[in-house]
Write a protein that holds these residues in place. Structure first.
Motif, mmCIF file in Angstrom:
data_model
loop_
_atom_site.group_PDB
_atom_site.id
_atom_site.type_symbol
_atom_site.label_atom_id
_atom_site.label_comp_id
_atom_site.label_asym_id
_atom_site.label_seq_id
_atom_site.Cartn_x
_atom_site.Cartn_y
_atom_site.Cartn_z
ATOM 1 N N CYS A 122 20.168 -6.566 1.975
ATOM 2 C CA CYS A 122 19.236 -5.516 2.385
ATOM 3 C C CYS A 122 19.476 -5.142 3.842
ATOM 4 C CB CYS A 122 17.805 -5.995 2.193
ATOM 5 S SG CYS A 122 16.573 -4.745 2.594
ATOM 6 N N HIS A 136 17.385 -3.958 5.811
ATOM 7 C CA HIS A 136 16.205 -4.189 6.640
ATOM 8 C C HIS A 136 16.375 -5.514 7.389
ATOM 9 C CE1 HIS A 136 11.698 -5.247 7.007
ATOM 10 N NE2 HIS A 136 12.053 -4.492 8.030
ATOM 11 N N LEU A 137 16.159 -6.634 6.736
ATOM 12 C CA LEU A 137 16.275 -7.923 7.417
ATOM 13 C C LEU A 137 17.191 -8.889 6.690
ATOM 14 C CD1 LEU A 137 12.590 -8.470 8.631
ATOM 15 C CD2 LEU A 137 14.552 -7.742 9.997
ATOM 16 N N GLY A 138 17.974 -8.376 5.760
ATOM 17 C CA GLY A 138 19.030 -9.210 5.201
ATOM 18 C C GLY A 138 18.722 -10.004 3.961
ATOM 19 N N CYS A 139 17.601 -9.764 3.299
ATOM 20 C CA CYS A 139 17.365 -10.425 2.014
ATOM 21 C C CYS A 139 18.366 -9.897 0.989
ATOM 22 C CB CYS A 139 15.948 -10.146 1.519
ATOM 23 S SG CYS A 139 14.680 -10.974 2.488
ATOM 24 N N CYS A 177 14.491 -4.685 -3.105
ATOM 25 C CA CYS A 177 14.462 -5.862 -2.235
ATOM 26 C C CYS A 177 13.159 -6.632 -2.450
ATOM 27 C CB CYS A 177 14.585 -5.459 -0.771
ATOM 28 S SG CYS A 177 14.651 -6.903 0.307
ATOM 29 N N CYS A 183 11.809 -8.825 -0.571
ATOM 30 C CA CYS A 183 11.121 -9.259 0.658
ATOM 31 C C CYS A 183 10.048 -8.283 1.127
ATOM 32 C CB CYS A 183 12.132 -9.519 1.757
ATOM 33 S SG CYS A 183 13.116 -10.988 1.409
ATOM 34 N N HIS A 184 10.395 -7.022 1.305
ATOM 35 C CA HIS A 184 9.409 -6.056 1.811
ATOM 36 C C HIS A 184 9.394 -4.781 0.979
ATOM 37 C CE1 HIS A 184 11.141 -8.491 5.166
ATOM 38 N NE2 HIS A 184 9.868 -8.824 5.266
ATOM 39 N N GLY A 185 9.987 -4.827 -0.201
ATOM 40 C CA GLY A 185 9.827 -3.737 -1.150
ATOM 41 C C GLY A 185 10.732 -2.529 -0.994
ATOM 42 N N SER A 186 11.780 -2.629 -0.195
ATOM 43 C CA SER A 186 12.702 -1.490 -0.115
ATOM 44 C C SER A 186 13.349 -1.247 -1.472
ATOM 45 C CB SER A 186 13.801 -1.761 0.920
ATOM 46 O OG SER A 186 13.292 -1.691 2.220
ATOM 47 N N PRO A 200 11.053 -0.269 3.929
ATOM 48 C CA PRO A 200 11.479 -0.078 5.327
ATOM 49 C C PRO A 200 12.985 -0.119 5.598
ATOM 50 C CG PRO A 200 10.710 -2.328 5.023
ATOM 51 C CD PRO A 200 10.464 -1.598 3.713
HETATM 52 FE FE1 FES Z 1 14.627 -6.003 2.392
HETATM 53 FE FE2 FES Z 1 12.824 -6.237 4.321
HETATM 54 S S1 FES Z 1 14.588 -7.439 4.001
HETATM 55 S S2 FES Z 1 12.853 -4.841 2.682
#
Ligand code: FES
Length: 112
Positions: free
Chosen positions: A46, A48-51, A62, A64-67, A79
């Motif tokens: 991802c 965003h933050l790498g999930c 994603c 983690c935060h729903g992207s 995000p």
């Molecule tokens: Fe994927 Fe935040 S790491 S939405």
């Protein structure tokens, strides 16, 4: 001295891989696809933050935060700030080499 593990690896695609369905080689953060246009690989990290994103019927999601991302990796819901990058694929038949260190323009496919 340990060298960092190569991000370049061989992948043998299952003959039965349906078009548009992801094949994720074990331990790799890339999804490999095969369709009428050829074989291609999209990063599953991802932006965003790498999930690690999951492949869905519509593209990627994603946990983690729903992207959400479309099947070509472009962002459909934040995000995440940018699209999932496409990775370099070489090879033919069912044997390919994917290089996770090399990004190619979205839409780049090699003929199977
Ligand atoms: Fe994927 Fe935040 S790491 S939405």
């Amino acid at each position: 001295v340990l060298s960092s593990p190569s991000k370049k690896f061989r992948v043998t695609l299952p003959d039965s891989l349906p078009p548009g369905q992801a094949f994720v080689p074990p331990g790799r953060s890339v999804a490999v696809f095969k369709d009428d246009g050829g074989v291609y690989a999209i990063s599953t990290v991802c932006t965003h933050l790498g999930c690690i994103v999951k492949n869905t019927n519509e593209g990627f999601e994603c946990p983690c935060h729903g992207s959400r991302f479309a099947a070509d990796g472009s962002v459909t819901k934040g995000p995440a700030p940018t699209a999932l990058p496409w990775r370099k694929v070489t090879g033919s038949g069912s044997d390919f080499v994917v290089d996770e260190d090399v990004t190619v323009p979205a839409g780049t496919k090699v003929n199977a």
